[in-house]
Design a protein around this motif. Structure first.
Motif, PDB file in Angstrom:
ATOM      1  N   SER A  47       0.845  -1.192   0.000  1.00  0.00           N
ATOM      2  CA  SER A  47       0.000   0.000   0.000  1.00  0.00           C
ATOM      3  C   SER A  47       0.880   1.241   0.000  1.00  0.00           C
ATOM      4  CB  SER A  47      -0.907   0.019   1.233  1.00  0.00           C
ATOM      5  OG  SER A  47      -1.800  -1.075   1.210  1.00  0.00           O
ATOM      6  N   CYS A  48       0.358   2.306  -0.571  1.00  0.00           N
ATOM      7  CA  CYS A  48       1.072   3.586  -0.597  1.00  0.00           C
ATOM      8  C   CYS A  48       0.084   4.679  -0.215  1.00  0.00           C
ATOM      9  CB  CYS A  48       1.639   3.828  -1.980  1.00  0.00           C
ATOM     10  SG  CYS A  48       2.415   5.453  -2.194  1.00  0.00           S
ATOM     11  N   GLY A  77       2.311   5.013  -9.905  1.00  0.00           N
ATOM     12  CA  GLY A  77       3.056   3.875 -10.425  1.00  0.00           C
ATOM     13  C   GLY A  77       3.795   3.155  -9.320  1.00  0.00           C
ATOM     14  N   TRP A  78       4.103   1.902  -9.600  1.00  0.00           N
ATOM     15  CA  TRP A  78       4.992   1.110  -8.749  1.00  0.00           C
ATOM     16  C   TRP A  78       6.213   0.726  -9.577  1.00  0.00           C
ATOM     17  CZ3 TRP A  78       4.507   0.347  -3.604  1.00  0.00           C
ATOM     18  CH2 TRP A  78       3.258   0.553  -3.015  1.00  0.00           C
ATOM     19  N   PHE A  79       7.373   0.916  -8.980  1.00  0.00           N
ATOM     20  CA  PHE A  79       8.638   0.532  -9.574  1.00  0.00           C
ATOM     21  C   PHE A  79       9.363  -0.357  -8.579  1.00  0.00           C
ATOM     22  CE2 PHE A  79       9.145   3.323 -13.333  1.00  0.00           C
ATOM     23  CZ  PHE A  79       8.022   4.104 -13.180  1.00  0.00           C
ATOM     24  N   ARG A  80      10.378  -1.064  -9.057  1.00  0.00           N
ATOM     25  CA  ARG A  80      11.174  -1.881  -8.138  1.00  0.00           C
ATOM     26  C   ARG A  80      12.641  -1.847  -8.551  1.00  0.00           C
ATOM     27  NH1 ARG A  80       8.914  -7.935  -9.789  1.00  0.00           N
ATOM     28  NH2 ARG A  80       9.970  -8.089 -11.821  1.00  0.00           N
ATOM     29  N   GLN A  81      13.479  -2.073  -7.567  1.00  0.00           N
ATOM     30  CA  GLN A  81      14.916  -2.088  -7.818  1.00  0.00           C
ATOM     31  C   GLN A  81      15.555  -3.223  -7.037  1.00  0.00           C
ATOM     32  OE1 GLN A  81      16.904   1.654  -7.089  1.00  0.00           O
ATOM     33  NE2 GLN A  81      18.598   1.080  -8.430  1.00  0.00           N
ATOM     34  N   TYR A 134      10.513  -2.026  -3.481  1.00  0.00           N
ATOM     35  CA  TYR A 134       9.394  -1.524  -4.287  1.00  0.00           C
ATOM     36  C   TYR A 134       9.084  -0.075  -3.907  1.00  0.00           C
ATOM     37  CZ  TYR A 134       8.434  -6.095  -6.241  1.00  0.00           C
ATOM     38  OH  TYR A 134       8.528  -7.279  -6.942  1.00  0.00           O
ATOM     39  N   TYR A 135       9.000   0.765  -4.941  1.00  0.00           N
ATOM     40  CA  TYR A 135       8.779   2.195  -4.751  1.00  0.00           C
ATOM     41  C   TYR A 135       7.442   2.608  -5.348  1.00  0.00           C
ATOM     42  CZ  TYR A 135      13.777   2.394  -3.778  1.00  0.00           C
ATOM     43  OH  TYR A 135      15.041   2.203  -3.245  1.00  0.00           O
ATOM     44  N   CYS A 136       6.722   3.419  -4.608  1.00  0.00           N
ATOM     45  CA  CYS A 136       5.516   4.068  -5.078  1.00  0.00           C
ATOM     46  C   CYS A 136       5.920   5.419  -5.678  1.00  0.00           C
ATOM     47  CB  CYS A 136       4.592   4.253  -3.875  1.00  0.00           C
ATOM     48  SG  CYS A 136       3.146   5.259  -4.137  1.00  0.00           S
ATOM     49  N   ALA A 137       5.263   5.835  -6.765  1.00  0.00           N
ATOM     50  CA  ALA A 137       5.604   7.100  -7.413  1.00  0.00           C
ATOM     51  C   ALA A 137       4.345   7.796  -7.906  1.00  0.00           C
ATOM     52  CB  ALA A 137       6.556   6.853  -8.570  1.00  0.00           C
ATOM     53  N   ALA A 138       4.396   9.135  -7.924  1.00  0.00           N
ATOM     54  CA  ALA A 138       3.259   9.947  -8.343  1.00  0.00           C
ATOM     55  C   ALA A 138       3.633  10.799  -9.546  1.00  0.00           C
ATOM     56  CB  ALA A 138       2.805  10.846  -7.189  1.00  0.00           C
ATOM     57  N   HIS A 150       7.287  12.454  -7.815  1.00  0.00           N
ATOM     58  CA  HIS A 150       7.485  12.210  -6.388  1.00  0.00           C
ATOM     59  C   HIS A 150       7.621  10.714  -6.154  1.00  0.00           C
ATOM     60  CE1 HIS A 150       6.239  16.363  -5.719  1.00  0.00           C
ATOM     61  NE2 HIS A 150       5.226  16.106  -6.529  1.00  0.00           N
ATOM     62  N   TRP A 151       8.456  10.378  -5.145  1.00  0.00           N
ATOM     63  CA  TRP A 151       8.761   8.979  -4.855  1.00  0.00           C
ATOM     64  C   TRP A 151       8.669   8.716  -3.362  1.00  0.00           C
ATOM     65  CZ3 TRP A 151      10.011   5.424  -8.687  1.00  0.00           C
ATOM     66  CH2 TRP A 151      10.183   5.957  -9.964  1.00  0.00           C
ATOM     67  N   GLY A 152       8.243   7.501  -3.024  1.00  0.00           N
ATOM     68  CA  GLY A 152       8.285   7.066  -1.649  1.00  0.00           C
ATOM     69  C   GLY A 152       9.666   6.563  -1.274  1.00  0.00           C
ATOM     70  N   GLN A 153       9.788   6.116  -0.034  1.00  0.00           N
ATOM     71  CA  GLN A 153      11.089   5.694   0.469  1.00  0.00           C
ATOM     72  C   GLN A 153      11.404   4.234   0.134  1.00  0.00           C
ATOM     73  OE1 GLN A 153       8.373   5.716   2.240  1.00  0.00           O
ATOM     74  NE2 GLN A 153       8.387   3.773   3.363  1.00  0.00           N
TER      75      GLN A 153
END
Length: 124
Positions: free
Chosen positions: A21-22, A35-39, A94-98, A113-116
């Motif tokens: 959840s974000c 969006g969701w991204f991952r690294q 996993y990163y949440c982004a706006a 914008h990105w989450g932590q």
């Protein structure tokens, strides 16, 4: 100022499920596609899933199509990523982004914008 906070990460065995959840705050949520991204370690950050401003459009990377589902609740300023049939290759942060007035693009640089980040670990 937009703030994004991810939750729901953790460790799971292959074949299991997790729900990320974000929580979004600071601006009008419906003005932003999400969006969701991952690294993964040693790899570039990659697109996982995107959703348009009112949820009418959803987009997925081929690697997760059919296993992951992105959704949003504009009344609660929240976006979710339901992850099923997890594989060890899904292990990543996993990163949440706006994306302001966006579409849920797969292009990383369009996000403002990105989450932590939230760690997801899938063991075999």
């Amino acid at each position: 100022q937009v703030q994004l906070v991810e939750s729901g990460g953790g460790s799971v065995q292959a074949g299991g499920s997790l729900r990320l959840s974000c929580s979004f705050s600071g601006r009008t949520f419906s003005n932003y596609a999400m969006g969701w991204f991952r690294q993964a370690p040693g790899k570039e950050r990659e697109f996982v899933a995107g959703i348009s401003r009112f949820g009418g459009g959803t987009y997925y990377a081929d690697s997760v199509k059919g296993r992951f589902t992105i959704s949003r609740d504009n009344a609660k300023n929240t976006v979710h990523l339901q992850m099923n049939s997890l594989k060890p290759d899904d292990t990543a942060v996993y990163y949440c982004a706006a994306e302001f007035l966006g579409t849920g693009s797969y292009v990383r640089d369009t996000y403002d914008h990105w989450g932590q980040g939230a760690q997801v670990t899938v063991s075999s």
